[in-house]
Scaffold this active site. Structure first.
Site, PDB file in Angstrom:
ATOM      1  N   LEU A  72       0.875  -1.168   0.083  1.00  0.00           N
ATOM      2  CA  LEU A  72       0.007  -0.042   0.056  1.00  0.00           C
ATOM      3  C   LEU A  72       0.942   1.473  -0.026  1.00  0.00           C
ATOM      4  O   LEU A  72       1.021   1.864   1.149  1.00  0.00           O
ATOM      5  CB  LEU A  72      -0.852  -0.104   1.318  1.00  0.00           C
ATOM      6  CG  LEU A  72      -2.195   0.689   1.128  1.00  0.00           C
ATOM      7  CD1 LEU A  72      -3.188   0.103   2.136  1.00  0.00           C
ATOM      8  CD2 LEU A  72      -1.971   2.335   1.591  1.00  0.00           C
ATOM      9  N   GLU A  89       1.735   4.598  -2.842  1.00  0.00           N
ATOM     10  CA  GLU A  89       1.413   4.767  -4.203  1.00  0.00           C
ATOM     11  C   GLU A  89       2.929   5.361  -4.897  1.00  0.00           C
ATOM     12  O   GLU A  89       3.061   5.134  -6.206  1.00  0.00           O
ATOM     13  CB  GLU A  89       0.602   5.851  -4.283  1.00  0.00           C
ATOM     14  CG  GLU A  89      -0.986   5.523  -4.042  1.00  0.00           C
ATOM     15  CD  GLU A  89      -1.160   5.299  -2.515  1.00  0.00           C
ATOM     16  OE1 GLU A  89      -0.299   5.593  -1.459  1.00  0.00           O
ATOM     17  OE2 GLU A  89      -2.177   4.803  -2.282  1.00  0.00           O
ATOM     18  N   ASP A 115      -8.828   8.877  -6.782  1.00  0.00           N
ATOM     19  CA  ASP A 115      -7.857   9.935  -7.463  1.00  0.00           C
ATOM     20  C   ASP A 115      -6.975  10.681  -6.293  1.00  0.00           C
ATOM     21  O   ASP A 115      -5.618  10.819  -6.365  1.00  0.00           O
ATOM     22  CB  ASP A 115      -8.994  11.157  -7.931  1.00  0.00           C
ATOM     23  CG  ASP A 115     -10.244  10.990  -6.927  1.00  0.00           C
ATOM     24  OD1 ASP A 115     -10.340  11.125  -5.706  1.00  0.00           O
ATOM     25  OD2 ASP A 115     -11.360  10.853  -7.779  1.00  0.00           O
ATOM     26  N   HIS A 131     -12.056  10.842  -2.022  1.00  0.00           N
ATOM     27  CA  HIS A 131     -12.375   9.941  -2.899  1.00  0.00           C
ATOM     28  C   HIS A 131     -13.279  10.542  -4.085  1.00  0.00           C
ATOM     29  O   HIS A 131     -13.933   9.782  -4.828  1.00  0.00           O
ATOM     30  CB  HIS A 131     -13.606   8.719  -2.249  1.00  0.00           C
ATOM     31  CG  HIS A 131     -12.890   7.921  -1.093  1.00  0.00           C
ATOM     32  ND1 HIS A 131     -12.369   8.484   0.289  1.00  0.00           N
ATOM     33  CD2 HIS A 131     -12.429   6.639  -1.203  1.00  0.00           C
ATOM     34  CE1 HIS A 131     -11.737   7.437   0.783  1.00  0.00           C
ATOM     35  NE2 HIS A 131     -11.833   6.260   0.194  1.00  0.00           N
ATOM     36  N   TYR A 183      -1.743  11.295  -4.682  1.00  0.00           N
ATOM     37  CA  TYR A 183      -0.850  12.475  -4.499  1.00  0.00           C
ATOM     38  C   TYR A 183       0.529  11.863  -4.157  1.00  0.00           C
ATOM     39  O   TYR A 183       1.600  12.665  -4.203  1.00  0.00           O
ATOM     40  CB  TYR A 183      -1.554  13.484  -3.504  1.00  0.00           C
ATOM     41  CG  TYR A 183      -3.002  13.971  -4.076  1.00  0.00           C
ATOM     42  CD1 TYR A 183      -2.984  14.197  -5.702  1.00  0.00           C
ATOM     43  CD2 TYR A 183      -3.979  14.298  -3.463  1.00  0.00           C
ATOM     44  CE1 TYR A 183      -4.159  14.845  -6.251  1.00  0.00           C
ATOM     45  CE2 TYR A 183      -5.099  14.997  -4.039  1.00  0.00           C
ATOM     46  CZ  TYR A 183      -5.338  15.158  -5.414  1.00  0.00           C
ATOM     47  OH  TYR A 183      -6.418  15.914  -5.868  1.00  0.00           O
TER      48      TYR A 183
END
Lengths: 385, 354
Positions: B59, B61, B85, B130, B89
């Site tokens: 987990l 990104e 979305d 979200h 970041y």
């Protein structure tokens, strides 16, 4: 369900799984792996055997040439031939020891301070300096040299190495090669504080990636000392939490750096997983030529580390053991001067730059927007001299 | 051969077909393996292609993006999923510093055939983080292609084209359209990835939209028709590169334009569209280019999101403000009162446009 104030009792019928027995992970020693002491005498280490004399000779030669390159680059920066130069003087044992441990199939992931490593890797000095000269961002073909572009954002190159070795493993069978591609990632002490370092270490460990992270702890992240960077006993201790092999090595001892990196790469290629190596060294010069280092560190500290020079240390050993004499040293110096000479000459004039290059490689095919801008620049643009 | 699929199923089909066609395509991200993704876009891929080709990542990104960059450097074509979305970041550094730039930094020696799939935008009642519409961040970055489909057919062909692209693609999936159905032709290559599509023909004004707001623009055009205005609807499909040709041709013909998107208007994607239209259609324009956008607020809680998101009614309101008569102005009376009271800067930066 009945409410109670105290903790809920575990019903007698519940069977608890037996606790898993976890072996204590080996912790890196607070005493760094050293094979050649700072006075040039051999030190025995139970885990790592010293490299043979010819390897020591190659390490010495590459360090001398690397330092000459570094000095020349610093001069070129003062002369305005380079936009900026981050010197790695004093860190030659790390730069050279790490790179010479790579095999032909491996990849190198250097940072902006690792120009000497890139030169040692076989990339032409002018091509290495393209970034700092300001002609382009990367002056060499990464595939041709198996060397990623020098990375400026801290720690962000580390996960690239993990992905690259993943792809190599996938591709190995298809392309008929049996050799495992490993990767050496160069990082600084400051980079270990970045979140991206954590993610890369974790991915590497989870994927059992053949990646060796060599942290050159040169004690200063611009003006911030490593004591303000981390509370870990050593930066190598960080590796243990990820389930990685971790080593703490004397970063001014080229023999120790070489042996540790070579060992870690061998282990990684054999499926033993990645490794985190902290090499404790020192940045003799300021962060870059534009950094007034006297504002944040004492000259006494610099002098202390100057007395532990990685090149002098290996020279003392090689001479004492009869593998180096004045004649050999003079030949190496001549080669180093030749490299500096060539570099000076090739950097004496500004290259002709083509404005069309600005638009050539943003996308595989320039978009209509870029085509229009290219025409406009050709019409009214002017390259600053 | 055409069949009716939801957008989610079309995307799933595109991934499977791409993986079948090219063994270098790998799919990974959070929960994309055995679960098949929280929106089931990767359903069944691990079963068919094995964990070497479709797998769960830790987990993290930035690590997903960073490892994808390394894979692309060495011959693979990774398609990675950012679960929502706003979860993307942490990977932004990798996107802007490396993914978008590696071709340029290396003078073309290293290409980045990476697709970053991002379930994107609001309208599904999701809680904060979200529902962000983050396209402007990506479209502002040279080196990236940024696309968003609005139909199942486009979802299929655009994803196939994105995976085949030698350049990195930020693939924004309007998550509220995942369950919308439409015909999908898996054998016809379809429109080029960087071209806009005309969804409705019209003569009085051009509505420019993409992703989830194409549907809103079409509904708005239907309402406008009842009012007597013939609105053309363009679906940009590709936000970067921008299809100046199609947009310019349409606006020069209609003389009026409104951009519809759900991201905040201030410094948003619509500002770029309006500027480009102004530069290229100035002498053809009968009115300023208006924007119907999200409010300039952080994405609101789900029970208030309808106030934020563009609606057909707000599109119709903008159509009515398009200076059809000389006495009309683009700015409504309320905003003019605010301006004259000297509080314009607190009255909402997109003012009458929203």
């Amino acid at each position: 369900m009945e409410r109670t104030n105290g903790p809920r009792a575990v019903p007698r019928t519940t069977r608890l799984a037996p606790p898993e027995v976890v072996a204590d992970p080996p912790l890196p020693s607070s005493r760094p792996v050293t094979l050649v002491d700072h006075d040039g005498t051999r030190v025995s280490d139970s885990s790592f055997s010293p490299p043979p004399p010819e390897t020591l000779g190659a390490l010495f030669r590459a360090m001398v040439i690397g330092r000459r390159f570094d000095l020349q680059a610093s001069t070129l920066a003062r002369q305005g031939r380079l936009a900026v130069y981050p010197s790695s003087m004093g860190q030659e044992a790390c730069q050279v020891g790490g790179v010479l441990a790579l095999s032909d199939h491996d990849w190198l992931f250097p940072t902006y301070r690792d120009s000497v490593a890139a030169v040692t890797h076989g990339i032409g000095p002018v091509e290495v300096l393209t970034l700092l000269r300001g002609n382009w961002h990367c002056g060499y073909d990464p595939h041709a040299h198996r060397c990623a572009p020098q990375c400026t954002p801290l720690a962000t190159n580390a996960s690239h190495a993990v992905g690259l070795t993943y792809a190599a493993r996938r591709k190995r069978g298809e392309e008929g090669s049996t050799a495992t591609t490993a990767a050496l990632v160069l990082m600084g002490d400051g980079a270990t504080s970045e979140g991206e370092a954590h993610e890369a270490y974790n991915y590497a460990a989870m994927w059992n990636a053949p990646v060796v992270f060599l942290v050159q702890n040169n004690h200063w992240a611009i003006s911030v000392p490593v004591s303000k960077q981390s509370k870990a006993p050593t930066l190598a201790h960080k590796g243990v939490g990820y389930g990685m092999n971790a080593y703490h090595v004397d970063g001014n001892d080229a023999a120790a750096v070489y042996s540790t990196v070579a060992h870690a790469l061998r282990e990684a290629r054999a499926g033993g997983g990645p490794a985190l190596i902290e090499a404790r060294t020192y940045r003799m010069e300021p962060h870059t030529n534009a950094d007034p280092a006297h504002r944040y560190r004492d000259q006494g500290e610099v002098d202390y580390w100057r007395s532990r020079d990685p090149i002098e240390r290996l020279e003392t050993l090689l001479r004492a053991e009869g593998h180096l004499d004045d004649e050999v040293r003079a030949r190496i110096d001549t080669d180093a001067e030749l490299l500096a000479d060539t570099l000076r000459q090739r950097m004496a004039d500004d290259d002709e730059l083509d404005p069309a290059d600005l638009f050539a490689n943003v996308y595989a095919t320039p978009t209509p927007l870029l085509q229009a801008q290219r025409q406009r620049v050709a019409r009214v643009g002017k390259v600053r001299r | 051969m055409s069949e009716t699929l939801t957008m989610a199923a079309a995307l799933n089909r595109a991934l499977g077909d791409a993986m079948r066609a090219d063994p270098d395509v790998v799919v990974y991200g959070e929960d994309v393996g055995i679960l098949g993704g929280v929106f089931r876009i990767t359903d069944g891929l691990t079963e068919e292609f094995g964990e070497e080709r479709c797998f769960d990542s830790p987990l993290a990104e930035a690590g997903i993006l960073g490892t994808a960059i390394g894979m692309a450097m060495n011959g693979l074509r990774p398609v990675v999923e950012m679960q929502f979305d706003a979860f993307a970041y942490p990977a932004f550094q990798q996107v802007v510093s490396h993914l978008a730039k590696l071709r340029n930094r290396t003078r073309g020696a290293v290409s980045m055939p990476v697709v970053v799939r991002i379930p994107y935008g609001g309208g599904i009642g999701g809680v904060e983080h979200h529902a962000d519409a983050s396209e402007a961040y990506y479209a502002h970055t040279p080196g990236l292609r940024v696309v968003s489909p609005s139909t199942p057919a486009d979802a299929y062909t655009m994803l196939r084209e994105s995976i085949a692209s030698p350049d990195p693609v930020i693939f924004l999936e309007p998550k509220r359209l995942y369950w919308s159905k439409g015909p999908v032709n898996t054998t016809d290559p379809g429109a080029a990835l960087d071209r806009a599509a005309r969804r409705r023909e019209g003569t009085d004004l051009t509505l420019i939209a993409y992703g989830a707001t194409v549907e809103i623009a079409e509904e708005g055009a239907a309402l406008a028709a009842e009012d007597g205005y013939s609105a053309e609807v363009l679906d940009l499909r590709s936000l970067a590169p921008f299809d100046d040709e199609t947009v310019t041709e349409s606006v020069r013909r209609t003389g009026r334009a409104i951009v519809v998107h759900e991201a905040q208007g201030f410094v948003g994607y619509g500002a770029e569209v309006a500027a480009r239209v102004s530069e290229q259609c100035f002498h053809y324009l009968e009115a300023p280019v208006l924007r119907v956008c999200g409010l300039d607020i952080p994405y609101p809680p789900p029970k208030l999101e309808d106030l934020h998101l563009p609606s057909a009614e707000r599109v119709l309101d903008a159509v009515r403000r398009l200076q059809w008569e000389s006495a009309w102005t683009a700015t409504d009376g309320e905003d003019r009162a605010a301006v004259s009271a000297g509080v314009a800067h607190t009255a909402g930066s997109t003012g009458g446009a929203s």
